[in-house]
Design an enzyme around this catalytic site. Structure first.
Site, PDB file in Angstrom:
ATOM      1  N   SER A 146       0.840  -1.189   0.000  1.00  0.00           N
ATOM      2  CA  SER A 146       0.000   0.000   0.000  1.00  0.00           C
ATOM      3  C   SER A 146       0.882   1.248   0.000  1.00  0.00           C
ATOM      4  O   SER A 146       1.746   1.400  -0.860  1.00  0.00           O
ATOM      5  CB  SER A 146      -0.952  -0.047   1.198  1.00  0.00           C
ATOM      6  OG  SER A 146      -1.956   0.923   1.099  1.00  0.00           O
ATOM      7  N   HIS A 274      -6.298  -6.352   1.201  1.00  0.00           N
ATOM      8  CA  HIS A 274      -5.431  -5.226   0.875  1.00  0.00           C
ATOM      9  C   HIS A 274      -4.031  -5.407   1.446  1.00  0.00           C
ATOM     10  O   HIS A 274      -3.045  -5.060   0.790  1.00  0.00           O
ATOM     11  CB  HIS A 274      -6.058  -3.936   1.410  1.00  0.00           C
ATOM     12  CG  HIS A 274      -5.313  -2.702   0.999  1.00  0.00           C
ATOM     13  ND1 HIS A 274      -5.116  -2.355  -0.323  1.00  0.00           N
ATOM     14  CD2 HIS A 274      -4.708  -1.737   1.740  1.00  0.00           C
ATOM     15  CE1 HIS A 274      -4.428  -1.225  -0.389  1.00  0.00           C
ATOM     16  NE2 HIS A 274      -4.165  -0.832   0.851  1.00  0.00           N
TER      17      HIS A 274
END
Length: 328
Positions: A146, A274
């Site tokens: 991320s 994620h």
């Protein structure tokens, strides 16, 4: 008839130990394509003797120090994340690699230290901190997820050519050219905490929730200052990973990262959301082990790649490197 001497049965022979068979590699595609990797088998880090974690300077935590490891893997956490997120990964990768996890300011043991004002300043500070640990001839790789994926890439680019990592693995992030302020504009910190799947880990403790939200807000503010500027691509090999159940990526097609390297490139879809590596999940251990077990056939400082490097860019996530077959 002569008497016979009775015999005593000997101990039952144990069957010979055999190595786990290597899964067959998939056919090499002609162009980079999104591929789905099978779920990794359960990791048993308990087989590795426990070692005491160590802090290196202000910026790094070594959750499982292994100075004899052939490669150092520098790990960059997600927005609001801390170095401890990579503890399970560090234990699972030992002794193939020694994990150096980044300790960002404004959280954890550095909670009283301010975060740099913008992304460029953060990149410069991390590059200055990491450079002394990247001596020429010492194998090194970066892994970021991320927000940390973008930071890992920009830090690699900011380093002197002879100290850049031979491999950069980015997870759960669009390419620099496609990076937007979506997270800071459309999501508040509480929503981001939920979408990353970490809300359940801290929800029982209001103090932990407050600390997590504070770290996320800090990093979102820094993320919003990022601006991409065209520049020569890295010579390092680059792998882009996406979680199959990631609710934050608009697409699992991360082929935009290919323009940011002259080295080998591949993109893969892995089981997960994620965040692939967290405080309760080690993340892509098999893939990283496979990549780190090989040796790059190109010098990261030269920008030149051999034919075997280009071919290895399409290696499958489950392929196991051998001494004769580099991983990238």
């Amino acid at each position: 008839m002569s008497p016979t001497t009775p015999t005593t049965p000997g101990p039952t022979a144990r069957p010979p130990l055999t190595a786990r068979p290597r899964p067959a590699a998939a056919p090499l595609p002609t162009t980079p394509a999104v591929r789905r990797a099978p779920a990794a088998p359960a990791v048993t880090p308990s087989a590795v003797p426990a070692v005491r974690p160590r802090i290196e300077g202000d910026w790094f935590l070594l959750p499982a120090p292994r100075p004899e490891a052939p490669v150092r893997l520098f790990c960059f956490p997600h927005a609001g994340g801390d170095a401890t997120a990579f503890t399970p990964l560090a234990r699972a990768l030992a002794p193939a690699a020694e994990v150096w996890a980044l300790r960002p300011p404004a959280r954890g043991g550095r909670s009283r230290e301010p975060m740099p004002a913008d992304f460029a300043a953060l990149t410069a500070e991390v590059a200055a901190a990491i450079a002394p640990h990247l001596a020429p001839g010492r194998r090194a790789a970066f892994y970021g997820q991320s927000f940390g994926a973008l930071l890992a890439y920009e830090v690699a680019r900011a380093l002197p050519a002879d100290r850049r990592p031979e491999l950069v693995v980015v997870a759960g992030a669009p390419s620099p050219a496609e990076w937007t302020e979506r997270e800071s504009k459309d999501l508040d910190a509480a929503e981001l905490l939920r979408l990353t799947g970490l809300e359940e880990l801290v929800s029982a403790d209001p103090e932990l929730v407050g600390l997590a939200l504070g770290g996320i807000r800090t990093d979102l503010a820094v993320s919003a200052t990022y601006r991409h500027h065209p520049h020569p691509p890295l010579a390092s090999a680059l792998y882009a990973l996406a979680g199959a159940e990631d609710p934050m990526l608009a697409t699992t097609d991360l082929s935009g990262w290919a323009a940011h390297t002259r080295g080998a490139f591949d993109q893969l879809v892995l089981p997960g959301g994620h965040l692939l590596a967290t405080v309760d999940r080690p993340g892509p251990v098999d893939l990283l082990t496979s990549l780190l077990s090989g040796r790059a056939t190109a010098d990261p400082s030269s920008g030149t790649a051999t034919a075997s490097t280009a071919t290895a860019s399409t290696a499958t996530a489950t392929a196991r490197a051998t001494e004769e077959q580099p991983s990238w």
